[in-house]
Design a protein around this motif. Structure first.
Motif, PDB file in Angstrom:
ATOM      1  N   ALA A   8       0.825  -1.209   0.000  1.00 26.06           N
ATOM      2  CA  ALA A   8       0.000   0.000   0.000  1.00 26.06           C
ATOM      3  C   ALA A   8       0.856   1.255   0.000  1.00 26.06           C
ATOM      4  O   ALA A   8       0.587   2.209  -0.745  1.00 26.06           O
ATOM      5  N   ILE A   9       1.904   1.284   0.804  1.00 24.20           N
ATOM      6  CA  ILE A   9       2.785   2.454   0.854  1.00 24.20           C
ATOM      7  C   ILE A   9       3.528   2.624  -0.463  1.00 24.20           C
ATOM      8  O   ILE A   9       3.656   3.737  -0.978  1.00 24.20           O
ATOM      9  N   ALA A  10       4.028   1.522  -1.022  1.00 20.75           N
ATOM     10  CA  ALA A  10       4.741   1.598  -2.301  1.00 20.75           C
ATOM     11  C   ALA A  10       3.820   2.103  -3.408  1.00 20.75           C
ATOM     12  O   ALA A  10       4.219   2.929  -4.233  1.00 20.75           O
ATOM     13  N   GLY A  11       2.594   1.632  -3.438  1.00 17.44           N
ATOM     14  CA  GLY A  11       1.635   2.098  -4.444  1.00 17.44           C
ATOM     15  C   GLY A  11       1.312   3.568  -4.277  1.00 17.44           C
ATOM     16  O   GLY A  11       1.186   4.304  -5.257  1.00 17.44           O
ATOM     17  N   TRP A  12       1.193   4.005  -3.051  1.00 16.78           N
ATOM     18  CA  TRP A  12       0.904   5.415  -2.769  1.00 16.78           C
ATOM     19  C   TRP A  12       2.062   6.287  -3.242  1.00 16.78           C
ATOM     20  O   TRP A  12       1.855   7.309  -3.903  1.00 16.78           O
ATOM     21  N   LYS A  13       3.292   5.895  -2.915  1.00 18.48           N
ATOM     22  CA  LYS A  13       4.460   6.680  -3.319  1.00 18.48           C
ATOM     23  C   LYS A  13       4.642   6.661  -4.832  1.00 18.48           C
ATOM     24  O   LYS A  13       4.932   7.688  -5.442  1.00 18.48           O
ATOM     25  N   PHE A  14       4.504   5.501  -5.447  1.00 16.47           N
ATOM     26  CA  PHE A  14       4.663   5.384  -6.897  1.00 16.47           C
ATOM     27  C   PHE A  14       3.583   6.195  -7.619  1.00 16.47           C
ATOM     28  O   PHE A  14       3.856   6.856  -8.614  1.00 16.47           O
ATOM     29  N   GLY A  15       2.373   6.163  -7.106  1.00 18.41           N
ATOM     30  CA  GLY A  15       1.301   6.967  -7.680  1.00 18.41           C
ATOM     31  C   GLY A  15       1.590   8.451  -7.573  1.00 18.41           C
ATOM     32  O   GLY A  15       1.293   9.223  -8.488  1.00 18.41           O
ATOM     33  N   GLY A  16       2.183   8.872  -6.468  1.00 20.01           N
ATOM     34  CA  GLY A  16       2.553  10.278  -6.299  1.00 20.01           C
ATOM     35  C   GLY A  16       3.614  10.710  -7.287  1.00 20.01           C
ATOM     36  O   GLY A  16       3.557  11.811  -7.848  1.00 20.01           O
ATOM     37  N   VAL A  17       4.586   9.830  -7.538  1.00 20.07           N
ATOM     38  CA  VAL A  17       5.638  10.137  -8.510  1.00 20.07           C
ATOM     39  C   VAL A  17       5.034  10.266  -9.908  1.00 20.07           C
ATOM     40  O   VAL A  17       5.365  11.192 -10.652  1.00 20.07           O
ATOM     41  N   LEU A  18       4.165   9.354 -10.263  1.00 17.60           N
ATOM     42  CA  LEU A  18       3.533   9.426 -11.577  1.00 17.60           C
ATOM     43  C   LEU A  18       2.663  10.669 -11.711  1.00 17.60           C
ATOM     44  O   LEU A  18       2.642  11.311 -12.758  1.00 17.60           O
ATOM     45  N   PHE A  19       1.948  11.010 -10.649  1.00 16.60           N
ATOM     46  CA  PHE A  19       1.090  12.191 -10.687  1.00 16.60           C
ATOM     47  C   PHE A  19       1.927  13.453 -10.862  1.00 16.60           C
ATOM     48  O   PHE A  19       1.592  14.326 -11.654  1.00 16.60           O
ATOM     49  N   ASP A  20       3.049  13.558 -10.129  1.00 12.22           N
ATOM     50  CA  ASP A  20       3.921  14.726 -10.242  1.00 12.22           C
ATOM     51  C   ASP A  20       4.507  14.840 -11.641  1.00 12.22           C
ATOM     52  O   ASP A  20       4.608  15.933 -12.197  1.00 12.22           O
ATOM     53  N   ALA A  21       4.919  13.728 -12.205  1.00  6.64           N
ATOM     54  CA  ALA A  21       5.496  13.744 -13.553  1.00  6.64           C
ATOM     55  C   ALA A  21       4.452  14.157 -14.586  1.00  6.64           C
ATOM     56  O   ALA A  21       4.772  14.839 -15.562  1.00  6.64           O
ATOM     57  N   ARG A  22       3.232  13.777 -14.363  1.00  3.03           N
ATOM     58  CA  ARG A  22       2.177  14.108 -15.322  1.00  3.03           C
ATOM     59  C   ARG A  22       1.754  15.576 -15.227  1.00  3.03           C
ATOM     60  O   ARG A  22       1.278  16.152 -16.193  1.00  3.03           O
ATOM     61  N   GLN A  23       1.923  16.179 -14.066  1.00  2.00           N
ATOM     62  CA  GLN A  23       1.490  17.553 -13.851  1.00  2.00           C
ATOM     63  C   GLN A  23       2.517  18.585 -14.330  1.00  2.00           C
ATOM     64  O   GLN A  23       2.208  19.767 -14.403  1.00  2.00           O
ATOM     65  N   ARG A  24       3.741  18.143 -14.605  1.00  2.00           N
ATOM     66  CA  ARG A  24       4.762  19.080 -15.074  1.00  2.00           C
ATOM     67  C   ARG A  24       4.414  19.592 -16.464  1.00  2.00           C
ATOM     68  O   ARG A  24       3.939  18.842 -17.302  1.00  2.00           O
ATOM     69  N   PRO A  25       4.700  20.856 -16.732  1.00  2.00           N
ATOM     70  CA  PRO A  25       4.488  21.375 -18.093  1.00  2.00           C
ATOM     71  C   PRO A  25       5.382  20.661 -19.108  1.00  2.00           C
ATOM     72  O   PRO A  25       6.442  20.139 -18.750  1.00  2.00           O
ATOM     73  N   GLU A  26       4.973  20.624 -20.326  1.00  2.49           N
ATOM     74  CA  GLU A  26       5.693  19.887 -21.383  1.00  2.49           C
ATOM     75  C   GLU A  26       7.107  20.418 -21.598  1.00  2.49           C
ATOM     76  O   GLU A  26       8.011  19.651 -21.915  1.00  2.49           O
ATOM     77  N   ASP A  27       7.345  21.722 -21.440  1.00  2.00           N
ATOM     78  CA  ASP A  27       8.673  22.270 -21.725  1.00  2.00           C
ATOM     79  C   ASP A  27       9.713  21.895 -20.674  1.00  2.00           C
ATOM     80  O   ASP A  27      10.899  21.996 -20.917  1.00  2.00           O
TER      81      ASP A  27
END
Length: 52
Positions: free
Chosen positions: A31-50
């Protein structure tokens, strides 16, 4: 995985067995690993394209 053991653990039975605590620890770790991995993916997706 033993579904009968998991069912018993979820209902508060068989908590005196060491294997039950290993199952609970593994569940918490996943559960903790999924939460952290999901946070990393969410942060990467929220970054602007440039910035990527």
């Amino acid at each position: 995985m033993e579904y009968e053991r998991l069912y018993a653990i979820l209902h508060g039975q068989r908590l005196d067995e060491p294997l039950s605590w290993i199952y609970l620890a593994a569940l918490v770790a996943v559960a903790i690993a999924g939460w952290k991995f999901g946070g990393v993916l969410f942060d990467a997706r929220q970054r602007p394209e440039d910035e990527q």
